[in-house]
Motif scaffolding. Structure first.
Motif, mmCIF file in Angstrom:
data_model
loop_
_atom_site.group_PDB
_atom_site.id
_atom_site.type_symbol
_atom_site.label_atom_id
_atom_site.label_comp_id
_atom_site.label_asym_id
_atom_site.label_seq_id
_atom_site.Cartn_x
_atom_site.Cartn_y
_atom_site.Cartn_z
ATOM 1 N N VAL A 44 40.339 57.935 32.553
ATOM 2 C CA VAL A 44 41.385 58.698 31.861
ATOM 3 C C VAL A 44 42.653 57.884 31.647
ATOM 4 N N HIS A 45 42.750 56.736 32.290
ATOM 5 C CA HIS A 45 43.956 55.920 32.233
ATOM 6 C C HIS A 45 44.039 55.143 30.926
ATOM 7 N N GLU A 46 45.239 55.031 30.372
ATOM 8 C CA GLU A 46 45.478 54.125 29.254
ATOM 9 C C GLU A 46 45.576 52.717 29.847
ATOM 10 N N GLN A 47 45.030 51.729 29.147
ATOM 11 C CA GLN A 47 44.978 50.362 29.670
ATOM 12 C C GLN A 47 45.418 49.376 28.600
ATOM 13 N N MET A 48 46.157 48.376 29.028
ATOM 14 C CA MET A 48 46.447 47.211 28.185
ATOM 15 C C MET A 48 45.952 45.992 28.942
ATOM 16 N N SER A 49 45.287 45.082 28.233
ATOM 17 C CA SER A 49 44.780 43.852 28.846
ATOM 18 C C SER A 49 45.355 42.662 28.100
ATOM 19 N N TYR A 50 45.856 41.683 28.860
ATOM 20 C CA TYR A 50 46.451 40.460 28.323
ATOM 21 C C TYR A 50 45.620 39.279 28.809
ATOM 22 N N CYS A 51 45.145 38.450 27.891
ATOM 23 C CA CYS A 51 44.328 37.293 28.256
ATOM 24 C C CYS A 51 45.234 36.159 28.723
ATOM 25 N N LEU A 52 45.121 35.810 29.996
ATOM 26 C CA LEU A 52 45.915 34.722 30.574
ATOM 27 C C LEU A 52 45.359 33.355 30.178
ATOM 28 N N TYR A 53 44.035 33.226 30.194
ATOM 29 C CA TYR A 53 43.362 31.984 29.805
ATOM 30 C C TYR A 53 41.907 32.308 29.502
ATOM 31 N N GLY A 54 41.270 31.440 28.751
ATOM 32 C CA GLY A 54 39.857 31.614 28.456
ATOM 33 C C GLY A 54 39.614 32.356 27.154
ATOM 34 N N LYS A 55 38.423 32.946 27.066
ATOM 35 C CA LYS A 55 37.989 33.648 25.858
ATOM 36 C C LYS A 55 37.050 34.774 26.279
ATOM 37 N N LEU A 56 37.356 35.987 25.823
ATOM 38 C CA LEU A 56 36.611 37.179 26.229
ATOM 39 C C LEU A 56 36.238 38.023 25.020
ATOM 40 N N ALA A 57 35.108 38.697 25.111
ATOM 41 C CA ALA A 57 34.682 39.658 24.096
ATOM 42 C C ALA A 57 34.842 41.059 24.683
ATOM 43 N N PHE A 58 35.814 41.811 24.172
ATOM 44 C CA PHE A 58 36.049 43.191 24.588
ATOM 45 C C PHE A 58 35.304 44.116 23.643
ATOM 46 N N ARG A 88 35.175 30.639 31.287
ATOM 47 C CA ARG A 88 35.987 31.017 32.456
ATOM 48 C C ARG A 88 37.306 31.600 31.948
ATOM 49 N N SER A 89 37.669 32.790 32.428
ATOM 50 C CA SER A 89 38.796 33.522 31.847
ATOM 51 C C SER A 89 39.575 34.292 32.895
ATOM 52 N N GLY A 90 40.791 34.670 32.529
ATOM 53 C CA GLY A 90 41.632 35.506 33.374
ATOM 54 C C GLY A 90 42.357 36.541 32.537
ATOM 55 N N LEU A 91 42.505 37.727 33.108
ATOM 56 C CA LEU A 91 43.184 38.844 32.455
ATOM 57 C C LEU A 91 44.275 39.399 33.342
ATOM 58 N N LEU A 92 45.263 39.994 32.718
ATOM 59 C CA LEU A 92 46.213 40.846 33.407
ATOM 60 C C LEU A 92 46.037 42.233 32.806
ATOM 61 N N ASP A 93 45.561 43.179 33.609
ATOM 62 C CA ASP A 93 45.344 44.555 33.167
ATOM 63 C C ASP A 93 46.484 45.426 33.650
ATOM 64 N N CYS A 94 46.967 46.321 32.774
ATOM 65 C CA CYS A 94 47.996 47.302 33.124
ATOM 66 C C CYS A 94 47.427 48.690 32.866
ATOM 67 N N PHE A 95 47.709 49.628 33.768
ATOM 68 C CA PHE A 95 47.192 50.983 33.670
ATOM 69 C C PHE A 95 48.309 51.997 33.870
ATOM 70 N N THR A 96 48.216 53.102 33.154
ATOM 71 C CA THR A 96 49.054 54.263 33.403
ATOM 72 C C THR A 96 48.224 55.501 33.116
ATOM 73 N N PRO A 97 48.286 56.548 33.929
ATOM 74 C CA PRO A 97 48.945 56.590 35.231
ATOM 75 C C PRO A 97 48.227 55.688 36.237
ATOM 76 N N LEU A 98 48.672 55.728 37.474
ATOM 77 C CA LEU A 98 48.085 54.895 38.518
ATOM 78 C C LEU A 98 46.602 55.167 38.674
ATOM 79 N N ARG A 99 45.826 54.113 38.938
ATOM 80 C CA ARG A 99 44.390 54.236 39.185
ATOM 81 C C ARG A 99 44.179 54.503 40.678
ATOM 82 N N ASP A 100 44.278 55.751 41.068
ATOM 83 C CA ASP A 100 44.092 56.118 42.465
ATOM 84 C C ASP A 100 42.715 55.704 42.977
#
Length: 105
Positions: A44-58, A88-100
């Motif tokens: 139910v959480h809204e999510q934003m993902s930021y690619c720090l490095y690498g290459k990903l298929a969402f 090899r990749s890295g992401l920064l994921d942000c969620f709202t509301p909190l993922r309890d």
């Protein structure tokens, strides 16, 4: 929770570290080995993902978008989504509301 949680195994080839949350927003760093997948799921959480490095298929609701370092994507609430690391990749994921479900384990 006063500090970031330690790194943990999420799925094969995927590790994550949950950051200290705010009142309604949280972040998580995720690292992928080449070929590793974050399985298709929804929440139910809204999510934003930021690619720090690498290459990903969402894949979000059957549409696939390639992200490279510096790219971001928004995943709406309750959207079926997953990701595959094309290298090899890295992401920064942000969620709202909190993922309890992640914070209260």
């Amino acid at each position: 929770m006063d500090t970031n949680q330690p790194w943990e195994q999420a799925e094969p080839g995927v590790t994550r570290r949950i950051m200290k949350p705010g009142q309604a927003l949280m972040m998580m760093e995720v690292r992928f080995e080449a070929g590793a997948e974050g399985y298709m799921h929804r929440h139910v959480h809204e999510q934003m993902s930021y690619c720090l490095y690498g290459k990903l298929a969402f894949t979000i609701e059957e549409k696939t978008t390639i992200l490279e370092a510096g790219d971001s994507i928004v995943i709406p609430s309750d959207a079926l989504h997953g990701v595959k690391a094309l290298e090899r990749s890295g992401l920064l994921d942000c969620f709202t509301p909190l993922r309890d479900d992640l914070l209260n384990r």
